[in-house]
Design an enzyme around this catalytic site. Structure first.
Site, PDB file in Angstrom:
ATOM      1  N   GLY A  56       0.983  -1.207   0.057  1.00 25.60           N
ATOM      2  CA  GLY A  56       0.065  -0.124  -0.009  1.00 25.60           C
ATOM      3  C   GLY A  56       0.857   1.165   0.081  1.00 25.60           C
ATOM      4  O   GLY A  56       0.457   2.270   0.569  1.00 25.60           O
ATOM      5  N   ALA A  57       2.011   1.323  -0.871  1.00 23.65           N
ATOM      6  CA  ALA A  57       2.762   2.380  -0.741  1.00 23.65           C
ATOM      7  C   ALA A  57       2.543   3.370  -1.785  1.00 23.65           C
ATOM      8  O   ALA A  57       3.684   4.374  -1.946  1.00 23.65           O
ATOM      9  CB  ALA A  57       4.248   1.823  -0.888  1.00 23.65           C
ATOM     10  N   ARG A 113       0.412   5.538  -1.489  1.00 22.90           N
ATOM     11  CA  ARG A 113      -0.159   6.970  -1.263  1.00 22.90           C
ATOM     12  C   ARG A 113      -0.082   6.950   0.352  1.00 22.90           C
ATOM     13  O   ARG A 113       0.291   5.872   0.809  1.00 22.90           O
ATOM     14  CB  ARG A 113      -1.612   7.209  -1.357  1.00 22.90           C
ATOM     15  CG  ARG A 113      -2.517   6.120  -1.161  1.00 22.90           C
ATOM     16  CD  ARG A 113      -3.975   6.253  -1.672  1.00 22.90           C
ATOM     17  NE  ARG A 113      -4.819   5.264  -1.324  1.00 22.90           N
ATOM     18  CZ  ARG A 113      -5.512   5.348  -0.249  1.00 22.90           C
ATOM     19  NH1 ARG A 113      -5.591   6.326   0.380  1.00 22.90           N
ATOM     20  NH2 ARG A 113      -6.558   4.262   0.150  1.00 22.90           N
ATOM     21  N   ASN A 140       1.433  -2.496   5.243  1.00 22.45           N
ATOM     22  CA  ASN A 140       0.842  -1.226   5.499  1.00 22.45           C
ATOM     23  C   ASN A 140      -0.735  -1.037   4.900  1.00 22.45           C
ATOM     24  O   ASN A 140      -1.715  -0.454   5.149  1.00 22.45           O
ATOM     25  CB  ASN A 140       1.542   0.059   4.827  1.00 22.45           C
ATOM     26  CG  ASN A 140       0.800   1.358   4.926  1.00 22.45           C
ATOM     27  OD1 ASN A 140       0.438   2.055   5.691  1.00 22.45           O
ATOM     28  ND2 ASN A 140       0.376   1.663   3.488  1.00 22.45           N
ATOM     29  N   SER A 176      -3.534  -0.045  14.571  1.00 19.25           N
ATOM     30  CA  SER A 176      -4.291   1.590  14.679  1.00 19.25           C
ATOM     31  C   SER A 176      -4.780   1.473  16.062  1.00 19.25           C
ATOM     32  O   SER A 176      -4.957   0.737  16.927  1.00 19.25           O
ATOM     33  CB  SER A 176      -5.501   1.458  13.685  1.00 19.25           C
ATOM     34  OG  SER A 176      -6.390   2.791  14.116  1.00 19.25           O
ATOM     35  N   TYR A 204     -13.142  -2.541  11.025  1.00 18.55           N
ATOM     36  CA  TYR A 204     -11.755  -2.082  11.022  1.00 18.55           C
ATOM     37  C   TYR A 204     -10.881  -2.191  12.472  1.00 18.55           C
ATOM     38  O   TYR A 204     -10.021  -2.722  12.248  1.00 18.55           O
ATOM     39  CB  TYR A 204     -11.814  -0.381  10.703  1.00 18.55           C
ATOM     40  CG  TYR A 204     -10.587   0.478  10.648  1.00 18.55           C
ATOM     41  CD1 TYR A 204      -9.780  -0.074   9.506  1.00 18.55           C
ATOM     42  CD2 TYR A 204      -9.770   0.926  11.706  1.00 18.55           C
ATOM     43  CE1 TYR A 204      -8.391   0.619   9.387  1.00 18.55           C
ATOM     44  CE2 TYR A 204      -8.671   1.557  11.271  1.00 18.55           C
ATOM     45  CZ  TYR A 204      -8.124   1.312  10.406  1.00 18.55           C
ATOM     46  OH  TYR A 204      -6.696   1.747  10.189  1.00 18.55           O
ATOM     47  N   ALA A 263     -11.775  -4.686  14.542  1.00 17.65           N
ATOM     48  CA  ALA A 263     -11.469  -6.060  14.664  1.00 17.65           C
ATOM     49  C   ALA A 263     -10.326  -6.255  14.033  1.00 17.65           C
ATOM     50  O   ALA A 263      -9.367  -7.011  14.421  1.00 17.65           O
ATOM     51  CB  ALA A 263     -12.739  -6.593  14.294  1.00 17.65           C
ATOM     52  N   LYS A 292      -7.629  -4.410  12.923  1.00 17.05           N
ATOM     53  CA  LYS A 292      -6.582  -4.034  13.529  1.00 17.05           C
ATOM     54  C   LYS A 292      -5.984  -4.581  14.829  1.00 17.05           C
ATOM     55  O   LYS A 292      -4.923  -4.669  15.150  1.00 17.05           O
ATOM     56  CB  LYS A 292      -6.538  -2.503  13.332  1.00 17.05           C
ATOM     57  CG  LYS A 292      -6.425  -1.961  12.401  1.00 17.05           C
ATOM     58  CD  LYS A 292      -5.418  -2.157  11.402  1.00 17.05           C
ATOM     59  CE  LYS A 292      -5.363  -1.401  10.008  1.00 17.05           C
ATOM     60  NZ  LYS A 292      -4.283  -1.531   9.110  1.00 17.05           N
TER      61      LYS A 292
END
Length: 246
Positions: free
Chosen positions: A11-12, A14, A89, A141, A154, A156, A158
């Site tokens: 996921g690099a 942005r 990421n 997170s 989300y 759960a 993380k």
């Protein structure tokens, strides 16, 4: 600090991933820029890395696809010769109250954020074992630590990343491989820009430092954990959140 290392950052293209990739290059690493949707943005990150005199490659792969992750890692090992750092990421959100949340939104977030982290680790596992070294940094997170209304999927995913991090740290420690998680709080990115003014003010009001963080704050922590300076740190969850999770 990272000279001679090769890092794969998912996921690099942005946001936080982009900043991690550029920061690693600034510290001397060659970087594999994984992306899913935007080839143009990934190409821009590659150009930025190469402008620093480092090697880089962009590779498209949806991390939720187990077989595609294996193919990506094998191709990049052949291209670069070795991979020393994995940064998980890549992530998505599909926020909603549980009563309104479609099953597919829950499944999609778990598939990318949690299963995607498993997928990449599973395929880098043997190469790291063989070379008896490696650094794995998983992005969790503050929501995974505290929970958050409207983010059950989300949070759960993380929280699952945290459990996966600790388990992998125990499995891999004897082979000189460290596994840690970084838990960002409210960070200024494209994702948070979509929030309304009142919503942003409400979140910042919960932060002891009374301000948002930025992607560089997270990237510097990831770089530290990827370096030899953090060789005795594993299985940890480090919050970069202005004190939000105190």
């Amino acid at each position: 600090m990272l000279e001679g290392k090769v890092a794969l950052v998912t996921g690099a293209g942005r946001g936080i991933g982009r900043e991690i990739a550029l920061t690693f290059a600034g510290y001397g690493a060659d970087v594999i820029v994984n992306y899913n949707g935007s080839a143009q943005k990934a190409a821009e990150v590659v150009a930025g890395i190469e402008s620093m005199g480092r090697k880089a490659a962009a590779v498209q792969c949806s991390v939720e696809d187990y077989e595609a992750c294996g193919k990506m890692i094998n191709e990049m090992l052949a291209l670069f010769g070795h991979i020393d750092i994995l940064v998980n990421n890549a992530g998505i959100t599909r926020d909603n109250l549980m009563v309104k949340m479609p099953e597919e939104d829950f499944d999609a977030v778990i598939a990318t954020n949690l299963k995607g982290t498993f997928n990449t680790i599973r395929h880098i596992y043997r190469p790291f074992i063989k070379q008896r070294s490696g650094r794995i940094i998983n992005l969790s997170s503050v929501s995974g630590l505290l929970g958050n209304a409207g983010q059950s999927n989300y949070a759960a995913s993380k929280a699952g990343v945290i459990g996966l991090t600790k388990s992998m740290a125990k499995e891999l420690a004897s082979r000189n491989i460290t596994v840690n998680a970084v838990a960002p709080g409210y960070i200024e990115t494209d994702m948070t820009q979509a929030m309304s003014g009142p919503a942003k003010e409400a979140v910042i009001g919960q932060i002891p430092l009374k301000r948002a963080g930025n992607a560089k704050d997270v990237a510097e922590m990831a770089a530290f954990l990827a370096s030899d300076k953090a060789s005795y740190i594993t299985g940890q969850v480090i919050s970069v959140d202005g004190g939000m999770a105190i």
